[in-house]
Design an enzyme around this catalytic site. Structure first.
Site, short mmCIF file in Angstrom:
data_model
loop_
_atom_site.label_atom_id
_atom_site.label_comp_id
_atom_site.label_asym_id
_atom_site.label_seq_id
_atom_site.Cartn_x
_atom_site.Cartn_y
_atom_site.Cartn_z
N PHE A 42 40.59 36.50 30.95
CA PHE A 42 41.23 37.80 30.96
C PHE A 42 42.61 37.96 30.49
CE2 PHE A 42 38.02 37.20 35.15
CZ PHE A 42 37.46 38.16 34.89
N SER A 90 31.68 38.99 35.38
CA SER A 90 32.75 38.75 35.62
C SER A 90 33.62 39.98 35.60
CB SER A 90 33.58 37.89 34.67
OG SER A 90 33.38 36.14 35.56
N CYS A 97 39.09 37.17 40.19
CA CYS A 97 37.99 37.13 39.21
C CYS A 97 37.25 36.63 40.61
CB CYS A 97 37.90 35.54 37.82
SG CYS A 97 36.03 35.50 37.45
N THR A 99 32.28 37.89 41.00
CA THR A 99 31.13 38.05 39.88
C THR A 99 30.07 39.16 40.87
OG1 THR A 99 30.47 35.80 40.11
CG2 THR A 99 29.08 37.10 40.03
N ALA A 113 33.99 34.36 48.64
CA ALA A 113 34.11 33.20 49.48
C ALA A 113 35.23 32.70 50.25
CB ALA A 113 33.60 31.58 48.20
N HIS A 151 42.30 32.94 38.74
CA HIS A 151 42.32 31.48 39.66
C HIS A 151 43.32 31.54 40.06
CE1 HIS A 151 38.13 29.41 36.76
NE2 HIS A 151 38.36 30.68 37.77
N THR A 196 56.01 39.02 32.19
CA THR A 196 57.15 37.93 31.75
C THR A 196 58.23 38.05 33.26
OG1 THR A 196 57.11 39.26 29.55
CG2 THR A 196 59.19 37.87 29.74
#
Length: 274
Positions: A42, A90, A97, A99, A113, A151, A196
């Protein structure tokens, strides 16, 4: 004697430095990616704000062996991210991220999960909540943000927010484990948005950083709707983690090199004294 010691020093340094010789590029395996498998990162440039349809705890989730298990399923309404979507693709939801397991009538479903629920605040979502959405993009393509994996490393807490002319500032408290990867003017992904870092305070009792949103970005993401006490999904710059890992691997060899140099310097100094 001095000459022999100098030659010994040079020989020893050369042998130790040889361990740091990089592998020639020609020795690396080159992989070709298909149009689907290439889309696996991404950019942190949110494409749209979607809407949560539902978050359900289910006990009939189909498992790999045909049995049923318990799980959490999130259904989101979107439009842009569904363009070109396919089962198994994804999609980043608030920086996570996920599915796609079902695509139907302008919505998509994803499973959450246990690790996702532990690391993020997605388990707190309810129907009607807005979420940041982004499709995965090809590595090597145009990237107006930075490399974002989706992640999430942990959750930050908004401890202050203020306006400076047309900019909106946020101060976020995070754990020291995350803050060590956050540096002034570095990248950080917040709820999936590439931003930033402005200031960082690493003191144990403080442990916060700030970021700001320009006027255009404020209208394109969900962060401005969050008040003090709100939660944010935080993903630190993966390059920082890779750098730390690489340094950890070579530090023993650097220390060995320094020890050998010191030993040889001592021998040379002793010989010169004689």
């Amino acid at each position: 004697m001095k000459l022999l010691l100098s030659i010994s020093l040079i020989t020893s340094l050369a042998a130790l430095c040889a361990a740091f010789t990089p592998i020639p590029l020609s020795n690396h395996v080159q992989f070709k990616s298909s149009s689907r498998t290439a889309r696996n990162m991404f950019t942190g440039i949110v494409e749209e704000m979607g809407t949560v349809v539902s978050l359900e705890e289910r006990d009939d989730m189909p498992l790999w062996d045909g049995s049923k298990g318990k799980g959490t399923e999130l259904t989101v309404n979107g439009s842009v991210v569904l363009d070109g979507a396919y089962l198994g693709c994804s999609i980043s939801v608030n920086g996570v991220c996920l599915t796609a397991t079902e695509l139907k009538d302008g919505t998509f479903k994803v499973g959450l999960a246990p690790e996702t629920l532990r690391r993020t605040y997605l388990g707190d979502l309810v129907g009607g909540d807005s979420v940041n959405l982004e499709r995965a993009s090809e590595i090597g393509g145009r990237n107006s943000g930075h490399f974002v994996q989706g992640h999430v490393d942990g959750v930050g807490n908004i401890i202050d927010r203020w306006i400076d002319e047309d900019s909106l500032f946020f101060k976020v408290k995070v754990s020291s484990d995350l803050l060590r990867y956050i540096v002034p003017k570095g990248f950080v992904a917040i709820d999936g948005t590439s931003l930033t870092v402005c200031e960082v305070d690493t003191r144990r009792e403080e442990s916060w950083f700030t970021f700001m949103l320009v006027e255009y970005t404020q209208k394109k993401i969900i962060i401005p709707t969050k008040e003090i006490g709100g939660l944010l999904n935080i993903e630190v710059d993966v390059l920082g983690k890779y750098s730390e890992s690489a340094l950890a691997a070579i530090m023993p060899r650097i220390e060995e090199l320094e020890s050998k140099v010191k030993e040889l310097e001592d021998k040379l100094a002793k010989a010169e004294g004689n």
